[in-house]
Design an enzyme around this catalytic site. Structure first.
Site, short mmCIF file in Angstrom:
data_model
loop_
_atom_site.label_atom_id
_atom_site.label_comp_id
_atom_site.label_asym_id
_atom_site.label_seq_id
_atom_site.Cartn_x
_atom_site.Cartn_y
_atom_site.Cartn_z
CB SER A 87 -0.73 -0.34 1.30
OG SER A 87 -2.12 -1.02 0.99
CG HIS A 141 3.93 -1.68 8.37
ND1 HIS A 141 5.21 -1.72 8.08
CD2 HIS A 141 3.27 -3.00 8.50
CE1 HIS A 141 5.41 -1.60 6.78
NE2 HIS A 141 4.13 -2.60 6.75
NE ARG A 181 -15.08 -3.26 6.76
CZ ARG A 181 -16.64 -3.80 7.82
NH1 ARG A 181 -16.19 -5.15 7.41
NH2 ARG A 181 -17.07 -3.42 8.99
CB SER A 239 1.97 -7.91 16.41
OG SER A 239 2.62 -8.40 16.10
CB THR A 240 5.15 -3.67 14.52
OG1 THR A 240 4.40 -3.55 12.73
CG2 THR A 240 5.67 -5.20 14.69
CB VAL A 294 -6.32 -6.10 2.18
CG1 VAL A 294 -6.63 -6.48 3.31
CG2 VAL A 294 -7.51 -5.89 0.42
CG LEU A 295 -3.45 -1.36 4.70
CD1 LEU A 295 -2.58 0.21 5.11
CD2 LEU A 295 -1.33 -2.03 4.66
CB ILE A 296 -4.92 -6.72 7.93
CG1 ILE A 296 -6.20 -6.69 6.86
CG2 ILE A 296 -5.60 -7.64 9.49
CD1 ILE A 296 -6.17 -8.79 6.17
#
Lengths: 174, 174, 174, 174, 174
Positions: free
Chosen positions: D63, D100, D139, D97-98, D92-94
């Protein structure tokens, strides 16, 4: 170890007698805004000899309008014999139940920074971003809290200092 | 697995003897700011041979003023025989009870980045953004914490490194 | 329903043999940074035929310096026979006890985006923004975690892909 | 009181037959991205008569690369007989754990806004910013959730609408 | 101590009879948006004598499109005998289960600020950023809450005030 919290005034005594300053403020939470504007104006005239007729005071409805008004008024002043040497944008944002506070605060703090850098005119960020009414009253020198202090005083001092310094810097003096 | 936390100095020994550097700092929490400024200046003069008379030190009231002052002073230096090769902006922001800390910190970190990219002069981000007084003291090498370290030292090193490197890069040397 | 997490490599086999690439990295947490740089460089040379002598590696002290260095080095490369086709900025930010991490991370992610759009040179965002040491080790392919993966490999691939594609796009080929 | 949640289609039936559209998408979480791209493309061709050969589809790795690619491809299209009338950036950003996710999402949403305003070409923000896999599947119209809906359909409609409207506006018609 | 919450109207009675105003609004949560648009339009025509035929109303699908549409329509109006004196961007964002709300809200609040400063046309930020449906209804003057108030009324007043003031400022009158 303790240290001096808050701002230490400059050792230099700035002469504001030739400065032209703009205060543009909102009309939200108006008693608080008025106290802040009064603090700024009185400080500039009584401590730094800024001439009352050289302080322009303009209003807008809300904080989101402050950057635009500052930019437009700076432009207007450049069509006159003396453009503004410094600007103070004053508003009072108090957190409500939506996310409005957050997005307005972020946009106005970034917007004022942009306009000052774009225009080359120093603009003091006089927008309180409080979580409740008491914090706002306190920072305008109102209410009952012992530690109350009118931040408008600091903003007036800052405007004079930056106006005087920037005039020097623009002529090449460091 | 462990690894080296913190910054590893460059292997190159930079010669700062021909650099002109600006330190612009705030006057909030002034003992802390002064320690940071001292750390930066002494590092530049003692470790890198920057000439004391080539280090200009200017003040502003608060952190929000740092980007504007940096831009204006860089411009002023360009009217002189030697413009600034690097700038260090120093301030100490400590979280209070309103959201002021957050909006000032965001605006100044973005503002300094903008001014350095716009001007082509490297600017070191020397603004502490602490949650309490102890963190600030520690990062200025003050107080009792064993892990205390004056970050001004790192900023002075960084200013010299970026000043030397950028001078090379501007002449086309990579 | 499950789906492929992570990035799927491009079906095209990019030829990096005529690319000139810059890696600029910090010197914080240096074993981790070195592993990331190695991953990026080895991927570019072994998988994409980028010539080793066409990969410039430069360092800065910290992540806040990355955007400025990228901009200045891109400019330097434009004074040479071949300017950089792609840049990778590499750094490792790990959350500490102040808000430093947040403001540096925001400024560098926005700054790298600005420099790539301003310059027209694709810049890979190779700055880890981790909450603890273990996450950083893992993402550099170090430590004991089974799911460890050196992100430098992905950044090297991305740099070659963007370098090749942008060269096409700049000549009008879509 | 209830109200219509979600977007109400325009009452106007847009004719996309003369539009040239770019879809640039990432290759992360690729089944989801592919469903979104399919939804966008099919909507444009079947509902709005956009010619299939006038829809360019390009990929990037992640992205963060979307704004740069959009800018560069818009430029490339301006060297051809017909430049892009609209662009859809899909990713698609999910949340992992950081941090980022947060820094990439902020940079890409600001970057796409910048490129569309700079270029004068409308760009649809088709980047999902989800907290878990299920939200992403839903989505994209995938998975088992009853309320699933492929947002690519909305993005395709939006691209045609903005492409048609902007063409009018650019010729002075309001 | 109590103080006046909310905005105090200006003491000046603005004459909107020569203004040309644009309202661009989204089609999400459309009953709420329509109430807001109605509130803005009726206020401008009935309180400030803005001519109905001088109020252009345009729609876009979602809030992310608002800045682009405002910029493009301002440009279109500059090809006509009278360009827009003020713009109101209206949308209703309600927090959902992903992070979409946050990234759209940040991009649109920054985008509208950018377009107004770039264009020199004041743009009112009429985008609600609510955490639930009830807050949105309330701020459009709908639903059962006693404290309901249609913010569109304030936005209409603000547009007229800024349109009148900016016309003065642009001619050099402060």
């Amino acid at each position: 170890m303790t240290f001096t919290k808050g701002v230490t005034p400059s050792t230099e005594k700035y002469d504001g007698s030739s400065l032209r300053v703009l205060i543009v403020h909102t009309r939200w939470n108006c008693e608080i805004v008025e106290a802040l504007v009064r603090g700024a104006k009185e400080t500039m005239t009584s401590e730094y000899n800024v001439k009352s007729e050289n302080i322009s005071i303009q209003t807008v409805a809300g904080s989101y309008e402050l950057p635009f008004a500052a930019q437009s008024l700076i432009g207007a002043s450049r069509m006159s014999p003396q453009s503004f040497d410094a600007v103070i944008c004053i508003g009072v944002l108090i957190k409500g139940s939506t996310m409005h506070f957050e997005y307005i605060a972020e946009a106005v703090s970034q917007g004022i920074m942009r306009v000052s850098l774009d225009s080359g005119v120093p603009i003091v960020f006089g927008v309180l971003t409080c979580l409740n009414d008491e914090q706002a009253l306190e920072r305008a020198g109102l209410g009952d809290n012992e530690s109350k202090h009118n931040h408008g005083i600091d903003w007036g001092r800052c405007a004079v200092e930056m106006g005087v310094k920037n005039t020097r810097w623009m002529s090449g003096t460091i």
